[in-house]
Scaffold this motif. Structure first.
Motif, PDB file in Angstrom:
ATOM      1  N   CYS A  59       0.855  -1.186   0.000  1.00 38.40           N
ATOM      2  CA  CYS A  59       0.000   0.000   0.000  1.00 38.40           C
ATOM      3  C   CYS A  59       0.893   1.238   0.000  1.00 38.40           C
ATOM      4  O   CYS A  59       1.727   1.408   0.897  1.00 38.40           O
ATOM      5  CB  CYS A  59      -0.902  -0.009   1.231  1.00 38.40           C
ATOM      6  N   ARG A  60       0.731   2.102  -0.972  1.00 39.04           N
ATOM      7  CA  ARG A  60       1.606   3.267  -1.085  1.00 39.04           C
ATOM      8  C   ARG A  60       1.399   4.273   0.043  1.00 39.04           C
ATOM      9  O   ARG A  60       2.224   5.153   0.233  1.00 39.04           O
ATOM     10  CB  ARG A  60       1.401   3.935  -2.444  1.00 39.04           C
ATOM     11  N   PHE A  61       0.320   4.126   0.786  1.00 38.59           N
ATOM     12  CA  PHE A  61       0.050   5.042   1.901  1.00 38.59           C
ATOM     13  C   PHE A  61       0.662   4.528   3.206  1.00 38.59           C
ATOM     14  O   PHE A  61       0.665   5.236   4.203  1.00 38.59           O
ATOM     15  CB  PHE A  61      -1.471   5.208   2.050  1.00 38.59           C
ATOM     16  N   HIS A  62       1.233   3.325   3.217  1.00 39.61           N
ATOM     17  CA  HIS A  62       1.632   2.722   4.494  1.00 39.61           C
ATOM     18  C   HIS A  62       2.648   3.541   5.306  1.00 39.61           C
ATOM     19  O   HIS A  62       2.566   3.542   6.535  1.00 39.61           O
ATOM     20  CB  HIS A  62       2.080   1.261   4.321  1.00 39.61           C
ATOM     21  N   PRO A  63       3.602   4.281   4.692  1.00 35.73           N
ATOM     22  CA  PRO A  63       4.523   5.048   5.554  1.00 35.73           C
ATOM     23  C   PRO A  63       3.832   6.162   6.348  1.00 35.73           C
ATOM     24  O   PRO A  63       4.375   6.633   7.342  1.00 35.73           O
ATOM     25  CB  PRO A  63       5.525   5.635   4.552  1.00 35.73           C
ATOM     26  N   ARG A  64       2.658   6.560   5.928  1.00 33.86           N
ATOM     27  CA  ARG A  64       1.946   7.659   6.599  1.00 33.86           C
ATOM     28  C   ARG A  64       0.715   7.187   7.366  1.00 33.86           C
ATOM     29  O   ARG A  64       0.075   7.992   8.042  1.00 33.86           O
ATOM     30  CB  ARG A  64       1.498   8.685   5.560  1.00 33.86           C
ATOM     31  N   CYS A  65       0.377   5.936   7.241  1.00 35.53           N
ATOM     32  CA  CYS A  65      -0.904   5.450   7.763  1.00 35.53           C
ATOM     33  C   CYS A  65      -0.831   5.104   9.258  1.00 35.53           C
ATOM     34  O   CYS A  65       0.019   4.310   9.666  1.00 35.53           O
ATOM     35  CB  CYS A  65      -1.356   4.223   6.980  1.00 35.53           C
ATOM     36  N   PRO A  66      -1.733   5.644  10.056  1.00 30.13           N
ATOM     37  CA  PRO A  66      -1.726   5.316  11.485  1.00 30.13           C
ATOM     38  C   PRO A  66      -2.221   3.901  11.783  1.00 30.13           C
ATOM     39  O   PRO A  66      -2.092   3.434  12.908  1.00 30.13           O
ATOM     40  CB  PRO A  66      -2.672   6.362  12.095  1.00 30.13           C
ATOM     41  N   HIS A  67      -2.777   3.223  10.775  1.00 27.98           N
ATOM     42  CA  HIS A  67      -3.314   1.868  10.980  1.00 27.98           C
ATOM     43  C   HIS A  67      -2.472   0.797  10.298  1.00 27.98           C
ATOM     44  O   HIS A  67      -2.902  -0.357  10.208  1.00 27.98           O
ATOM     45  CB  HIS A  67      -4.740   1.786  10.423  1.00 27.98           C
ATOM     46  N   ALA A  68      -1.303   1.149   9.791  1.00 27.55           N
ATOM     47  CA  ALA A  68      -0.499   0.204   8.997  1.00 27.55           C
ATOM     48  C   ALA A  68      -0.170  -1.063   9.789  1.00 27.55           C
ATOM     49  O   ALA A  68       0.132  -1.018  10.977  1.00 27.55           O
ATOM     50  CB  ALA A  68       0.777   0.882   8.521  1.00 27.55           C
ATOM     51  N   MET A  69      -0.266  -2.183   9.069  1.00 25.25           N
ATOM     52  CA  MET A  69       0.050  -3.508   9.620  1.00 25.25           C
ATOM     53  C   MET A  69       1.173  -4.094   8.772  1.00 25.25           C
ATOM     54  O   MET A  69       1.536  -3.532   7.722  1.00 25.25           O
ATOM     55  CB  MET A  69      -1.184  -4.410   9.529  1.00 25.25           C
ATOM     56  N   ALA A  70       1.699  -5.230   9.171  1.00 27.23           N
ATOM     57  CA  ALA A  70       2.817  -5.832   8.436  1.00 27.23           C
ATOM     58  C   ALA A  70       2.471  -6.057   6.963  1.00 27.23           C
ATOM     59  O   ALA A  70       3.277  -5.765   6.074  1.00 27.23           O
ATOM     60  CB  ALA A  70       3.229  -7.141   9.094  1.00 27.23           C
ATOM     61  N   ILE A  71       1.289  -6.553   6.687  1.00 25.51           N
ATOM     62  CA  ILE A  71       0.919  -6.874   5.307  1.00 25.51           C
ATOM     63  C   ILE A  71       0.894  -5.619   4.424  1.00 25.51           C
ATOM     64  O   ILE A  71       1.124  -5.698   3.219  1.00 25.51           O
ATOM     65  CB  ILE A  71      -0.447  -7.601   5.252  1.00 25.51           C
ATOM     66  N   CYS A  72       0.656  -4.475   5.031  1.00 25.43           N
ATOM     67  CA  CYS A  72       0.500  -3.241   4.255  1.00 25.43           C
ATOM     68  C   CYS A  72       1.762  -2.870   3.471  1.00 25.43           C
ATOM     69  O   CYS A  72       1.675  -2.280   2.400  1.00 25.43           O
ATOM     70  CB  CYS A  72       0.107  -2.099   5.173  1.00 25.43           C
ATOM     71  N   ALA A  89      -9.547   0.202  -1.070  1.00 24.30           N
ATOM     72  CA  ALA A  89      -8.355  -0.627  -1.276  1.00 24.30           C
ATOM     73  C   ALA A  89      -7.502  -0.520  -0.023  1.00 24.30           C
ATOM     74  O   ALA A  89      -6.569   0.280   0.060  1.00 24.30           O
ATOM     75  CB  ALA A  89      -7.594  -0.152  -2.511  1.00 24.30           C
ATOM     76  N   CYS A  90      -7.883  -1.310   0.971  1.00 32.24           N
ATOM     77  CA  CYS A  90      -7.246  -1.203   2.288  1.00 32.24           C
ATOM     78  C   CYS A  90      -7.364  -2.539   3.003  1.00 32.24           C
ATOM     79  O   CYS A  90      -8.457  -3.123   3.063  1.00 32.24           O
ATOM     80  CB  CYS A  90      -7.935  -0.108   3.100  1.00 32.24           C
ATOM     81  N   TRP A  91      -6.244  -2.984   3.570  1.00 34.11           N
ATOM     82  CA  TRP A  91      -6.243  -4.273   4.268  1.00 34.11           C
ATOM     83  C   TRP A  91      -7.090  -4.266   5.536  1.00 34.11           C
ATOM     84  O   TRP A  91      -7.381  -5.326   6.079  1.00 34.11           O
ATOM     85  CB  TRP A  91      -4.803  -4.688   4.601  1.00 34.11           C
ATOM     86  N   LEU A  92      -7.501  -3.109   6.024  1.00 30.92           N
ATOM     87  CA  LEU A  92      -8.386  -3.090   7.199  1.00 30.92           C
ATOM     88  C   LEU A  92      -9.686  -3.843   6.914  1.00 30.92           C
ATOM     89  O   LEU A  92     -10.350  -4.298   7.842  1.00 30.92           O
ATOM     90  CB  LEU A  92      -8.733  -1.645   7.582  1.00 30.92           C
ATOM     91  N   TYR A  93     -10.030  -3.978   5.633  1.00 26.15           N
ATOM     92  CA  TYR A  93     -11.290  -4.622   5.261  1.00 26.15           C
ATOM     93  C   TYR A  93     -11.082  -6.028   4.726  1.00 26.15           C
ATOM     94  O   TYR A  93     -12.031  -6.668   4.271  1.00 26.15           O
ATOM     95  CB  TYR A  93     -12.041  -3.741   4.249  1.00 26.15           C
ATOM     96  N   GLY A  94      -9.848  -6.531   4.805  1.00 29.37           N
ATOM     97  CA  GLY A  94      -9.554  -7.879   4.348  1.00 29.37           C
ATOM     98  C   GLY A  94      -9.605  -8.868   5.500  1.00 29.37           C
ATOM     99  O   GLY A  94      -9.606  -8.485   6.663  1.00 29.37           O
ATOM    100  N   GLU A  95      -9.636 -10.119   5.157  1.00 23.85           N
ATOM    101  CA  GLU A  95      -9.664 -11.165   6.178  1.00 23.85           C
ATOM    102  C   GLU A  95      -8.288 -11.416   6.763  1.00 23.85           C
ATOM    103  O   GLU A  95      -8.163 -12.091   7.776  1.00 23.85           O
ATOM    104  CB  GLU A  95     -10.212 -12.466   5.581  1.00 23.85           C
TER     105      GLU A  95
END
Ligand code: SF4
Length: 97
Positions: A59-72, A89-95
């Motif tokens: 995810c191109r937003f991951h360096p700035r995202c307060p919710h970033a996880m390893a998969i991001c 398009a965000c892993w917060l909504y994935g399984e």
């Protein structure tokens, strides 16, 4: 759209009233609101937009995202349906979270 990728879509009311992607939430929180006290104004988040020549992986937003996880930082998130034809398009909504 963030760094050349569409990150959220749907009808305008759904996206603006119920933003699902953290970048959309940041944009909406950063918009001036004459009804909001100045003390509650947000600062627009942290960090800079990425280089489009050498964008971050995943995810191109991951360096700035307060919710970033390893998969991001490892995999590009697909578009997940968040209801009523609205997607993010965000892993917060994935399984995988
Ligand atoms: S995929 Fe991860 S880094 Fe990207 S916006 Fe969603 S939570 Fe944040």
């Amino acid at each position: 759209m963030y760094a050349g990728r569409v990150v959220e879509g749907g009808d305008s009311e759904s996206v603006t009233q119920r933003p699902a992607h953290p970048y959309t939430q940041l944009l909406i929180d950063s918009a001036p609101d004459p009804d909001r006290p100045a003390a509650e104004e947000k600062d627009g988040g942290t960090g800079e937009p990425p280089s489009l020549i050498d964008p971050p992986p995943g995810c191109r937003f991951h360096p700035r995202c307060p919710h970033a996880m390893a998969i991001c930082s490892q995999e590009v998130p697909p578009r997940f349906d968040v209801g009523d034809g609205h997607f993010a398009a965000c892993w917060l909504y994935g399984e995988q979270r």
